[in-house]
Design an enzyme around this catalytic site. Structure first.
Site, PDB file in Angstrom:
ATOM      1  N   ARG A  33       0.818  -1.215   0.000  1.00 59.17           N
ATOM      2  CA  ARG A  33       0.000   0.000   0.000  1.00 59.17           C
ATOM      3  C   ARG A  33       0.850   1.263   0.000  1.00 59.17           C
ATOM      4  NH1 ARG A  33      -2.414  -3.128   3.813  1.00 59.17           N
ATOM      5  NH2 ARG A  33      -1.530  -1.858   5.495  1.00 59.17           N
ATOM      6  N   SER A 125     -12.641 -16.681   0.926  1.00 58.26           N
ATOM      7  CA  SER A 125     -12.689 -17.106   2.324  1.00 58.26           C
ATOM      8  C   SER A 125     -13.785 -18.129   2.520  1.00 58.26           C
ATOM      9  CB  SER A 125     -12.942 -15.890   3.230  1.00 58.26           C
ATOM     10  OG  SER A 125     -13.196 -16.280   4.563  1.00 58.26           O
ATOM     11  N   TYR A 131     -21.797 -19.594   5.920  1.00 55.48           N
ATOM     12  CA  TYR A 131     -22.637 -18.843   6.846  1.00 55.48           C
ATOM     13  C   TYR A 131     -24.067 -18.710   6.347  1.00 55.48           C
ATOM     14  CZ  TYR A 131     -18.429 -17.789   9.402  1.00 55.48           C
ATOM     15  OH  TYR A 131     -17.272 -17.919  10.133  1.00 55.48           O
ATOM     16  N   LYS A 159     -16.775 -10.701   1.766  1.00 56.52           N
ATOM     17  CA  LYS A 159     -16.104 -11.805   1.069  1.00 56.52           C
ATOM     18  C   LYS A 159     -17.041 -12.480   0.070  1.00 56.52           C
ATOM     19  CE  LYS A 159     -12.446 -12.526   1.688  1.00 56.52           C
ATOM     20  NZ  LYS A 159     -11.202 -11.855   1.241  1.00 56.52           N
ATOM     21  N   PHE A 219     -14.513 -23.869  14.280  1.00 59.27           N
ATOM     22  CA  PHE A 219     -14.009 -23.298  13.027  1.00 59.27           C
ATOM     23  C   PHE A 219     -12.991 -24.242  12.409  1.00 59.27           C
ATOM     24  CE2 PHE A 219     -12.116 -21.327  16.799  1.00 59.27           C
ATOM     25  CZ  PHE A 219     -10.792 -21.745  16.695  1.00 59.27           C
TER      26      PHE A 219
END
Length: 342
Positions: A33, A125, A131, A159, A219
């Site tokens: 960046r 992701s 989800y 995402k 997870f």
């Protein structure tokens, strides 16, 4: 060997991709960046053991602006787009995360198409997969897409929408540009510098004694070295074109299981790691007074089963087991002096 652009070169995953590309003999150009990040990238590459980095070129290009991207992709055969905004806290408005993620992805794809890049490997992701689903009878895999509901977090939306925008762009305007998407779960493994994922921050907080007990969260775990390797395999394998690949070491694990891995593998270094699991009602009560806990509530007690069969069968991917990734995380935090005073 080819010339490869890696976006987000100073990031946790981006730095490991650079290391493996250099070790494989590729020429690499990495974006940062700001120019002051160039030395950080070179330090991380050396820490990763890539040796002399004479085949590494570092340029400035920000996902939020067009400047620099035409020069960044010029002469490159492939792009590994690992860069993505991930704020430290919950944004005041979801568009603060959604818009930069979507527009940054499209900016890279447009530049790649204009430069004649053959293939872009996009780091998406598991958030774009796992989800908003009701209880499923089968494991989540690449055929699954997150269902964006009113309770979806800004990160999950960013995402999911960014990846969908990428597929739509390539289908409508790609003009031969190939796209492959990697969908990692929680990325663990050895850190090479001060920039690392939220998964690493969780391990650090456990080792530093900042987590007194574990919420009932589950997870997936995957080692950053394996995610980087999967990107390289997806970059060159003809069968990978137009495919998604879920990157997980195996099925999901609980937060308490991660704590137990640390205690079993680190000995005295893990004496502050929690041993207890919090009841859901207590987490819900605490969330009334601690806003940062509220985003955990929809996931309490949910167990999501995962399948990495496609990455194994199509690309021959063989990831490390989850305990190895978790322990490597902790060992690197110790080695880099990134833990708090003990």
């Amino acid at each position: 060997m080819s010339k490869v652009l890696v976006t987000g070169g100073s990031g946790f995953l981006g730095s490991h991709c650079i290391v493996q590309l250099l070790q494989a003999g590729h020429d690499v150009r990495a974006t940062v960046r700001s120019a002051c990040r160039a030395s950080v990238v070179r330090d991380m590459v050396r820490q990763g053991g890539a040796g002399p980095d004479t085949r590494l070129d570092i340029v400035v290009a920000d996902l939020g602006a067009d400047a620099g991207w035409a020069e960044a992709v010029a002469g490159c055969d492939h792009v590994l787009h690992t860069a993505s905004p991930f704020p430290p806290g919950t944004p005041k408005h979801e568009d603060e995360l959604i818009v930069p993620a979507r527009e940054g992805t499209l900016r890279v794809l447009r530049a790649a198409r204009a430069a004649g890049v053959r293939r872009v490997v996009l780091t998406s992701s598991f958030a774009a997969i796992g989800y908003g689903h009701a209880k499923l009878a089968h494991p989540l895999d690449e055929s699954s897409w997150s269902r964006l509901e009113s309770g979806s977090t800004a990160y999950v939306k960013s995402k999911t929408l960014a990846e969908r925008a990428a597929w739509d762009f390539v289908a409508a305007e790609g003009r031969g540009l190939e796209l492959v998407v990697i969908n990692p779960v929680g990325i663990f493994g050895p850190v090479l510098g001060p920039d690392y994922s939220s998964s690493i921050a969780l391990v650090k907080r456990m080792l530093d004694g900042q987590v007194s007990a574990c919420p009932q969260l589950h997870f997936g775990v995957v080692d950053v070295r394996d995610v980087a390797e999967l990107h390289l395999r997806a970059m060159t394998n003809p069968q990978a074109a137009s495919q998604r690949f879920l990157a997980s070491a195996g099925d999901c694990v609980s937060m308490l299981a991660v704590a137990q891995m640390l205690r079993a593998g680190l000995g005295e270094t893990a004496t502050l790691v929690p041993t207890r699991q919090l009841p859901n009602w207590l987490v819900r009560l605490a969330a009334r007074f601690r806003p940062e806990l509220r985003q955990l509530l929809p996931e309490l007690g949910k167990v999501k089963h995962l399948s990495n069969r496609k990455a194994r069968s199509v690309l021959g991917w063989q990831p490390r087991v989850d305990a190895e990734a978790v322990i490597a995380t902790a060992e690197s935090l110790v080695r880099m002096g990134l833990l708090g005073a003990r």
